[in-house]
Motif scaffolding. Sequence first.
Motif, short mmCIF file in Angstrom:
data_model
loop_
_atom_site.label_atom_id
_atom_site.label_comp_id
_atom_site.label_asym_id
_atom_site.label_seq_id
_atom_site.Cartn_x
_atom_site.Cartn_y
_atom_site.Cartn_z
N THR A 33 0.83 -1.20 0.00
CA THR A 33 0.00 0.00 0.00
C THR A 33 0.86 1.25 0.00
OG1 THR A 33 -0.23 0.20 2.40
CG2 THR A 33 -1.80 -1.25 1.28
N GLY A 34 0.33 2.29 -0.58
CA GLY A 34 1.11 3.51 -0.74
C GLY A 34 0.34 4.74 -0.38
N GLY A 35 0.88 5.88 -0.80
CA GLY A 35 0.25 7.17 -0.48
C GLY A 35 0.46 8.14 -1.62
N GLU A 36 1.00 9.30 -1.25
CA GLU A 36 1.16 10.37 -2.23
C GLU A 36 2.30 10.13 -3.21
OE1 GLU A 36 -0.95 13.06 -2.45
OE2 GLU A 36 -2.05 11.80 -1.04
N ILE A 37 3.39 9.56 -2.71
CA ILE A 37 4.58 9.43 -3.55
C ILE A 37 4.49 8.16 -4.41
CG2 ILE A 37 7.11 9.30 -3.57
CD1 ILE A 37 7.00 10.51 -0.69
N GLU A 38 4.72 8.35 -5.71
CA GLU A 38 4.60 7.24 -6.64
C GLU A 38 5.56 6.10 -6.31
OE1 GLU A 38 5.33 8.38 -10.68
OE2 GLU A 38 4.86 6.38 -11.42
N ASN A 39 5.01 4.91 -6.28
CA ASN A 39 5.79 3.69 -6.05
C ASN A 39 6.53 3.63 -4.71
OD1 ASN A 39 4.80 2.88 -8.45
ND2 ASN A 39 6.74 2.75 -9.53
N ILE A 41 6.28 2.47 -1.06
CA ILE A 41 5.47 1.57 -0.24
C ILE A 41 5.42 2.07 1.20
CG2 ILE A 41 5.35 -0.78 0.69
CD1 ILE A 41 6.82 -1.64 -1.95
N TYR A 42 4.24 2.15 1.74
CA TYR A 42 4.09 2.58 3.13
C TYR A 42 3.77 1.42 4.06
CZ TYR A 42 4.28 7.38 1.64
OH TYR A 42 4.69 8.55 1.10
N ASP A 43 3.10 0.43 3.55
CA ASP A 43 2.77 -0.72 4.37
C ASP A 43 2.74 -1.99 3.54
OD1 ASP A 43 2.23 -0.15 7.23
OD2 ASP A 43 0.84 1.33 6.38
N ILE A 44 3.07 -3.07 4.22
CA ILE A 44 3.00 -4.39 3.63
C ILE A 44 1.85 -5.08 4.35
CG2 ILE A 44 4.18 -6.60 3.35
CD1 ILE A 44 5.82 -4.53 2.02
N VAL A 45 0.83 -5.46 3.66
CA VAL A 45 -0.30 -6.10 4.32
C VAL A 45 -0.40 -7.55 3.87
CG1 VAL A 45 -2.76 -5.95 4.85
CG2 VAL A 45 -1.49 -3.87 4.31
N TYR A 68 -10.91 -5.23 -0.96
CA TYR A 68 -12.03 -4.34 -0.64
C TYR A 68 -11.92 -3.84 0.80
CZ TYR A 68 -16.73 -2.87 0.63
OH TYR A 68 -17.79 -2.16 1.12
N ARG A 69 -11.64 -4.79 1.71
CA ARG A 69 -11.54 -4.43 3.13
C ARG A 69 -10.42 -3.42 3.38
NH1 ARG A 69 -12.25 -10.24 4.70
NH2 ARG A 69 -14.46 -10.48 5.21
N LEU A 70 -9.28 -3.66 2.71
CA LEU A 70 -8.14 -2.75 2.84
C LEU A 70 -8.51 -1.33 2.42
CD1 LEU A 70 -4.99 -4.47 1.33
CD2 LEU A 70 -5.27 -3.54 3.61
N GLU A 71 -9.14 -1.25 1.26
CA GLU A 71 -9.52 0.06 0.75
C GLU A 71 -10.52 0.73 1.68
OE1 GLU A 71 -8.80 0.04 -4.00
OE2 GLU A 71 -10.57 -1.07 -3.31
N ASN A 72 -11.39 -0.10 2.22
CA ASN A 72 -12.39 0.39 3.16
C ASN A 72 -11.74 0.93 4.43
OD1 ASN A 72 -15.16 0.65 2.92
ND2 ASN A 72 -15.55 -0.98 4.40
N ASP A 73 -10.60 0.35 4.80
CA ASP A 73 -9.87 0.80 5.98
C ASP A 73 -8.96 1.99 5.67
OD1 ASP A 73 -11.04 -1.12 7.54
OD2 ASP A 73 -9.35 -2.52 7.47
N GLY A 74 -9.02 2.50 4.46
CA GLY A 74 -8.26 3.69 4.11
C GLY A 74 -6.90 3.44 3.47
N TYR A 75 -6.58 2.18 3.22
CA TYR A 75 -5.31 1.88 2.56
C TYR A 75 -5.46 2.09 1.05
CZ TYR A 75 -3.49 -0.39 6.77
OH TYR A 75 -3.05 -0.67 8.03
N LYS A 76 -4.34 2.41 0.42
CA LYS A 76 -4.34 2.57 -1.04
C LYS A 76 -3.44 1.48 -1.65
CE LYS A 76 -2.79 5.81 -4.58
NZ LYS A 76 -1.85 6.92 -4.81
N PRO A 77 -4.05 0.43 -2.19
CA PRO A 77 -3.21 -0.62 -2.79
C PRO A 77 -2.48 -0.08 -4.02
CG PRO A 77 -5.45 -1.41 -2.39
CD PRO A 77 -5.47 0.09 -2.23
N MET A 99 -1.19 -9.79 -13.97
CA MET A 99 -0.70 -8.47 -13.55
C MET A 99 -1.59 -7.35 -14.07
SD MET A 99 3.39 -9.02 -13.96
CE MET A 99 3.95 -7.38 -13.42
N ILE A 100 -1.90 -6.43 -13.18
CA ILE A 100 -2.72 -5.27 -13.53
C ILE A 100 -1.76 -4.15 -13.96
CG2 ILE A 100 -4.34 -3.53 -12.63
CD1 ILE A 100 -5.06 -5.74 -10.46
N PRO A 101 -1.99 -3.55 -15.13
CA PRO A 101 -1.08 -2.49 -15.58
C PRO A 101 -0.91 -1.38 -14.54
CG PRO A 101 -2.51 -3.13 -17.37
CD PRO A 101 -3.01 -3.85 -16.13
N ASP A 102 0.33 -0.91 -14.41
CA ASP A 102 0.72 0.19 -13.51
C ASP A 102 0.74 -0.15 -12.03
OD1 ASP A 102 1.10 1.77 -15.75
OD2 ASP A 102 -0.90 2.66 -15.64
N MET A 103 0.32 -1.34 -11.67
CA MET A 103 0.49 -1.75 -10.27
C MET A 103 1.91 -2.33 -10.18
SD MET A 103 -2.41 -1.20 -8.66
CE MET A 103 -2.97 -2.28 -7.33
#
Length: 144
Positions: A33-39, A41-45, A68-77, A99-103
Amino acid sequence: MAYTDIQMDKKDLQTLKDIAVKAYPYEACGVLTGGEIENRIYDIVDANNTAALDLRKKSFEISALDIYRLENDGYKPIGFYHSHPDYPAVLSEEDKKHMIPDMIYIVASVKRTYVSQLKGYVRTSTDLNQICELSIQIVDKGGK
Ligand SMILES: [Zn+2]
């Protein structure tokens, strides 16, 4: 679009390695999971590998509900990781297919007690062969 290196801090690197070793001889898998900065990683879930037990040494599946649960908890995969027990950290044809493009994707090669190799990848289009390797930089823990 330019593809930037993957950045992660030491603690997350260690978490990822620990998860891979713990799951041995099965494949570990989880979400980056990440945040503002591209690529960056902020957390490993950690996620449950929901593949059938007899397939779990060579494959993994992550439940869409877990994501879905992760996103619901505010994480950004921003990507996924999985391990390859006793096999190099190269993508299998099956890996490439899903693989999903750009992930971003991190693959850890794990021997019984340690991770011997870690590689990062990104798929740059829906074309199966448009996949490139990203280097993984270890950075200091920063703000989110
Ligand atoms: Zn794989």
